[in-house]
Design an enzyme around this catalytic site. Structure first.
Site, PDB file in Angstrom:
ATOM      1  N   SER A 154       4.824 -30.441   1.081  1.00  0.00           N
ATOM      2  CA  SER A 154       5.933 -31.049   1.801  1.00  0.00           C
ATOM      3  C   SER A 154       7.232 -30.664   1.119  1.00  0.00           C
ATOM      4  O   SER A 154       7.278 -30.499  -0.107  1.00  0.00           O
ATOM      5  CB  SER A 154       5.769 -32.574   1.811  1.00  0.00           C
ATOM      6  N   ASN A 204      -0.790 -31.554   2.995  1.00  0.00           N
ATOM      7  CA  ASN A 204      -0.915 -31.708   4.443  1.00  0.00           C
ATOM      8  C   ASN A 204      -2.026 -30.833   5.024  1.00  0.00           C
ATOM      9  O   ASN A 204      -2.236 -29.708   4.562  1.00  0.00           O
ATOM     10  CB  ASN A 204       0.408 -31.349   5.119  1.00  0.00           C
ATOM     11  N   LYS A 215       2.049 -34.754  -1.443  1.00  0.00           N
ATOM     12  CA  LYS A 215       1.317 -34.499  -0.218  1.00  0.00           C
ATOM     13  C   LYS A 215       0.559 -33.168  -0.231  1.00  0.00           C
ATOM     14  O   LYS A 215       1.007 -32.189  -0.822  1.00  0.00           O
ATOM     15  CB  LYS A 215       2.262 -34.525   0.985  1.00  0.00           C
ATOM     16  N   ARG A 221       1.167  -5.812  46.701  1.00  0.00           N
ATOM     17  CA  ARG A 221       1.731  -5.873  45.348  1.00  0.00           C
ATOM     18  C   ARG A 221       2.819  -6.915  45.394  1.00  0.00           C
ATOM     19  O   ARG A 221       3.612  -6.944  46.322  1.00  0.00           O
ATOM     20  CB  ARG A 221       2.300  -4.516  44.902  1.00  0.00           C
TER      21      ARG A 221
END
Length: 443
Positions: free
Chosen positions: A278, A286, A284, A317
């Site tokens: 983080s 994550n 952290k 087309r």
């Protein structure tokens, strides 16, 4: 293209530096367009509609290093697609003698569609090995944790016991479904060749006795499937590809969604092998891989919806429907390619905490066993009495904050029942182990 203009994936970490990103960049599309043009001249030469020398000259001239991507992109605005300026440049590069055999009889959509199928095949060629890595890792987890009990959760709440092995086997089953679909779609990707309105008329005018042989020869040169018909406005190949890619993103997204839930701090039953940091919180780690996969799974359905919408293409087309496919299809290929890479890394590095699973299984004080106990006590008490007893004791357990098993142990009717054996978590998971074994038989 300058470095400042290059799409390096700054806002797309899910696909940045992935093999799929490399196979879908502008340079990769240019290579596919040139491969399609060169193969067309070679196919005509194989059928006696062009000199062998022209086939060699055009193939040699179709070297991506000889073409200016930025110039092609700007000049494509005049015609609405990059094939027109590319044909001009390739014709010049092939030389005065052999240039007239470049793009002869084809229309821009023939080349663009064929190049798109080449790009898709090349991306699936790198996606499939990552899906195989994922299935191997999940198979190993399922086998190792066949009898590792954990709480099954429904509507976010503890429901009944299950095992991590069964959960991993379920993930693997979805990824195998994705692999099988991707393999089938890859093997069915067709070349496109129809000429201006899908009649092959120009090839007949250029001397082909049976112009219908040319699409087969063309497909053979490219390693693609020969089309039954020109599919300028019959977009089954693109729709099938869209469905396959959206399903694959969703299948991998299911794995990611469960990992994100189970790796919450309060649950902590799994964690990524190498979590991300983080910018503000040093503590952290994550679940970045799962996060990126989840992001891909959320974007994929909307991209596929655009491709399904392009099925309603007018005339022989279309104006707009075909053009609307290019960017969402490339985004889908990139998303799934990145997600498959991340899923392989995620599953190979996934860490489990069986102690946390056991601890969480006991959070309700045994209430998670109520369905199992009701069914297990029915032979001794009868269904009505077993349900009545469990309903009453479960209510008391919640009100008094006491374990359900403690209250049941005090019931005279259950004096001769071995509650310890009856409440073994693996036993309470029912047929989870057998279902896991059965799922792992699939290869």
């Amino acid at each position: 293209m300058t470095a400042a203009a290059a799409d390096t994936g700054l806002l797309a970490p899910g696909r940045a530096a992935s093999p799929a990103a490399e196979e879908t960049g502008d340079a990769a599309y240019l290579r596919a367009l040139l491969d399609a043009e060169a193969a067309l001249t070679r196919a005509q030469a194989a059928l006696g509609l062009a000199p062998e020398a022209a086939a060699s000259a055009v193939t040699e001239a179709a070297d991506p290093r000889r073409f200016d991507l930025a110039s092609l992109a700007v000049r494509a605005r005049q015609s609405g697609n990059p094939v027109v300026p590319l044909v001009t440049d390739l014709t010049r590069a092939a030389g005065e003698e052999h240039g007239p055999y470049v793009h002869r009889g084809a229309t821009s959509q023939d080349i663009m569609d064929t190049a798109t199928m080449l790009v898709a095949r090349r991306v699936l060629a790198v996606v499939l090995p990552d899906l195989e890595r994922c299935t191997r890792a999940l198979g190993a987890l399922a086998a190792e944790h066949r009898d590792t009990p954990m709480a099954g959760r429904t509507l976010t709440q503890h429901a009944v016991p299950t095992t991590f092995g069964l959960k991993a086997a379920g993930w693997r089953s979805l990824v195998l479904d994705a692999r099988d679909r991707a393999t089938a779609v890859r093997d069915a990707l067709p070349a496109q060749l129809g000429g201006a309105a899908g009649t092959l008329a120009a090839f007949t005018a250029y001397g082909a006795e049976d112009a219908t042989a040319l699409p087969t020869a063309y497909a053979r040169e490219l390693g693609l499937r020969a089309p039954a018909l020109p599919w300028h406005t019959l977009r089954t190949p693109v729709a099938d590809l869209a469905g396959c890619l959206a399903f694959t993103a969703g299948a991998l997204g299911k794995v990611a969604a469960d990992v994100l839930t189970l790796s919450r701090t309060e649950i902590a039953e799994v964690s990524e092998g190498s979590g991300g940091g983080s910018s503000a919180m040093p503590h952290k780690a994550n679940p970045v891989r799962a996060t990126l996969i989840a992001a891909a799974a959320r974007r994929a359905p909307q991209l596929a919806a655009t491709l399904y919408g392009a099925l309603a293409a007018e005339d022989e087309r279309p104006a707009g429907a075909w053009h609307a496919e290019w960017e969402p299809l490339r985004d889908l290929l990139r998303l799934v390619g990145g997600a498959a890479r991340d899923a392989a890394e995620l599953t190979e590095g996934l860490r489990l905490d069986p102690d946390a699973m056991h601890r969480n299984l006991g959070l309700t004080g045994g209430l998670v066993l109520s369905e199992w106990l009701t069914a297990s006590l029915t032979p001794a008490l009868g269904r009505a009495r077993a349900k009545e007893l469990l309903t009453e004791t479960a209510g008391r357990a919640r009100a008094e904050g006491r374990p359900l098993i403690e209250l049941l142990a005090g019931e005279p009717e259950l004096r001769d029942v071995d509650l310890d054996a009856l409440t073994d978590p693996v036993r309470c998971a029912g047929s989870a182990g057998v279902l896991t074994d059965r799922a792992l038989e699939r290869r």
